[in-house]
Design an enzyme around this catalytic site. Structure first.
Site, PDB file in Angstrom:
ATOM      1  N   LEU A   1      10.239 -20.997  -3.997  1.00  0.00           N
ATOM      2  CA  LEU A   1       9.217 -20.107  -3.433  1.00  0.00           C
ATOM      3  C   LEU A   1       7.901 -20.181  -4.219  1.00  0.00           C
ATOM      4  O   LEU A   1       7.908 -20.180  -5.445  1.00  0.00           O
ATOM      5  CB  LEU A   1       9.746 -18.661  -3.482  1.00  0.00           C
TER       6      LEU A   1
ATOM      7  N   HIS B   1       2.387   3.329  -9.040  1.00  0.00           N
ATOM      8  CA  HIS B   1       2.211   1.897  -9.326  1.00  0.00           C
ATOM      9  C   HIS B   1       3.395   1.359 -10.120  1.00  0.00           C
ATOM     10  O   HIS B   1       3.867   0.258  -9.867  1.00  0.00           O
ATOM     11  CB  HIS B   1       0.910   1.662 -10.097  1.00  0.00           C
TER      12      HIS B   1
ATOM     13  N   ASP C   1       0.829  -1.206   0.000  1.00  0.00           N
ATOM     14  CA  ASP C   1       0.000   0.000   0.000  1.00  0.00           C
ATOM     15  C   ASP C   1       0.868   1.263   0.000  1.00  0.00           C
ATOM     16  O   ASP C   1       1.965   1.271   0.546  1.00  0.00           O
ATOM     17  CB  ASP C   1      -0.919  -0.013   1.229  1.00  0.00           C
TER      18      ASP C   1
ATOM     19  N   SER D   1      -8.339  -4.411   5.150  1.00  0.00           N
ATOM     20  CA  SER D   1      -8.909  -4.185   3.815  1.00  0.00           C
ATOM     21  C   SER D   1      -9.356  -5.473   3.119  1.00  0.00           C
ATOM     22  O   SER D   1      -9.057  -5.695   1.940  1.00  0.00           O
ATOM     23  CB  SER D   1      -7.924  -3.415   2.935  1.00  0.00           C
TER      24      SER D   1
HETATM   25  C1  IPE Z   1      -5.610  -2.731  -0.213  1.00  0.00           C
HETATM   26  O1  IPE Z   1      -5.167  -1.449  -0.449  1.00  0.00           O
HETATM   27  C2  IPE Z   1      -5.642  -3.522  -1.493  1.00  0.00           C
HETATM   28  C3  IPE Z   1      -4.348  -3.802  -2.104  1.00  0.00           C
HETATM   29  C4  IPE Z   1      -3.182  -3.555  -1.594  1.00  0.00           C
HETATM   30  C5  IPE Z   1      -4.417  -4.449  -3.381  1.00  0.00           C
HETATM   31  P1  IPE Z   1      -6.201  -0.242  -0.641  1.00  0.00           P
HETATM   32  O2  IPE Z   1      -5.380   0.985  -0.783  1.00  0.00           O
HETATM   33  O3  IPE Z   1      -7.150  -0.555  -1.725  1.00  0.00           O
HETATM   34  O4  IPE Z   1      -6.957  -0.280   0.759  1.00  0.00           O
HETATM   35  P2  IPE Z   1      -7.961   0.772   1.424  1.00  0.00           P
HETATM   36  O5  IPE Z   1      -9.079   0.976   0.471  1.00  0.00           O
HETATM   37  O6  IPE Z   1      -7.196   2.035   1.665  1.00  0.00           O
HETATM   38  O7  IPE Z   1      -8.366   0.112   2.689  1.00  0.00           O
HETATM   39  C1  IPE Z   2      -1.430   0.176  -3.394  1.00  0.00           C
HETATM   40  O1  IPE Z   2      -1.236   1.551  -3.413  1.00  0.00           O
HETATM   41  C2  IPE Z   2      -1.738  -0.392  -4.767  1.00  0.00           C
HETATM   42  C3  IPE Z   2      -3.088  -0.947  -4.913  1.00  0.00           C
HETATM   43  C4  IPE Z   2      -4.049  -0.900  -4.028  1.00  0.00           C
HETATM   44  C5  IPE Z   2      -3.399  -1.577  -6.167  1.00  0.00           C
HETATM   45  P1  IPE Z   2      -2.449   2.580  -3.453  1.00  0.00           P
HETATM   46  O2  IPE Z   2      -2.779   2.839  -4.876  1.00  0.00           O
HETATM   47  O3  IPE Z   2      -3.559   2.116  -2.617  1.00  0.00           O
HETATM   48  O4  IPE Z   2      -1.774   3.876  -2.826  1.00  0.00           O
HETATM   49  P2  IPE Z   2      -2.435   4.903  -1.809  1.00  0.00           P
HETATM   50  O5  IPE Z   2      -2.940   4.108  -0.653  1.00  0.00           O
HETATM   51  O6  IPE Z   2      -3.541   5.602  -2.533  1.00  0.00           O
HETATM   52  O7  IPE Z   2      -1.314   5.815  -1.426  1.00  0.00           O
HETATM   53 MG    MG Z   3      -4.041   2.381  -0.683  1.00  0.00          MG
END
Ligand code: IPE
Ligand code: IPE
Ligand code: MG
Length: 253
Positions: free
Chosen positions: A132, A38, A21, A196
């Protein structure tokens, strides 16, 4: 001393799960668009997979796309999907070289044909690898997986399969993780303290580790630090600390 050197290789977790995240915030802080985050998150995936393989972790599950992530702007969803395809394509030779087997959990049938084809290709190619096991959670949510398990149980009952009393083990056998041990350690980056909708059944007794590091900045040493932290904990599973030490004493006698 590095965190890598501090790891007790005799007491490694068999399975580590990661909620990757913070890509969007990382990009924003740099004055860039979320998609830039990303793209850089892929480097952290590479670091983490390499670190897990080098340490001898047997299962690594990465939360790559949740069922809730479809709610993001279409442009971002498209970018995530095409990054997934290009990364799988580019990294398949490295997976082969390092004896890593790719697997997935989640409703992968709900992904586009383009993504599905690349996934099937990499899964088939790496199917014989014995190192792995890298499990990507794609279009995944814990509640979805639990409901799916209940549907499968219902279907077995309707088909007249001999009914046993439902135990935890039997239920776990209907989850997509049926052949995978529960994670001992769950890491979440970016300073958010929530699950999440990840692996809800499987994390009943998992050790949780939260780090403020944003995912694109996550390096091998961050991964090793989490393992060292994990190894300093006492996992009591409902018992008392004294009971655990008595057991150790009787083992040493
Ligand atoms: C959780 O991250 C999902 C993934 C890492 C794929 P999100 O960024 O989507 O989570 P929330 O919505 O902040 O809880
Ligand atoms: C995690 O990073 C990637 C996915 C959930 C796919 P985020 O895109 O959620 O990044 P933030 O949380 O908005 O910073
Ligand atoms: Mg996020």
């Amino acid at each position: 001393m590095t965190y890598k050197e501090k790891i007790d290789t005799g007491r490694l977790p068999a399975h580590i799960a990661v909620i990757m995240d913070g890509n969007g915030r990382w990009a924003k802080r740099k004055g860039n668009q979320r998609i830039f985050g990303h793209k850089n998150g892929v480097n952290a995936v590479r670091e983490t997979v390499e670190a897990a393989a080098e340490t001898g972790i047997r299962y690594l599950t990465l939360y790559a796309f949740s069922t809730e992530n479809w709610k993001r702007p279409q442009r971002e969803v498209d970018a995530l999907m095409s990054l997934l395809v290009s990364s799988l394509h580019d990294e398949t030779p490295t997976l082969m070289k390092n004896n890593i087997r790719l697997m997935t959990i989640g409703h992968t049938g709900g992904l586009s044909d383009h993504v599905g084809r690349q996934l099937n290709m990499t899964i088939a190619k790496t199917a014989g690898n014995t190192g792995l096991k890298l499990i990507l959670a794609l279009n995944y949510s814990g509640r979805w997986e639990i409901l799916r398990a209940i549907d499968l149980i219902k279907a077995d009952m309707e088909a007249g399969k001999p009914q046993e009393a439902l135990t935890e083990d039997i239920f776990a056998g209907y989850l997509q993780t049926r052949d995978i041990p529960d994670p001992e350690l769950l890491i979440r980056t970016s300073g958010e303290f929530r699950i999440s909708n990840f692996l809800l059944w499987q994390i009943a007794y998992t050790e949780l580790y939260f780090t403020p590091v944003l995912w694109p900045d996550f390096k091998k040493e961050d991964f090793y630090q989490a393992i060292v932290d994990f190894q300093q904990r006492e996992r009591r599973f409902g018992k008392t600390s004294e009971q655990l030490h008595q057991y150790e004493q009787s083992q040493n006698q």
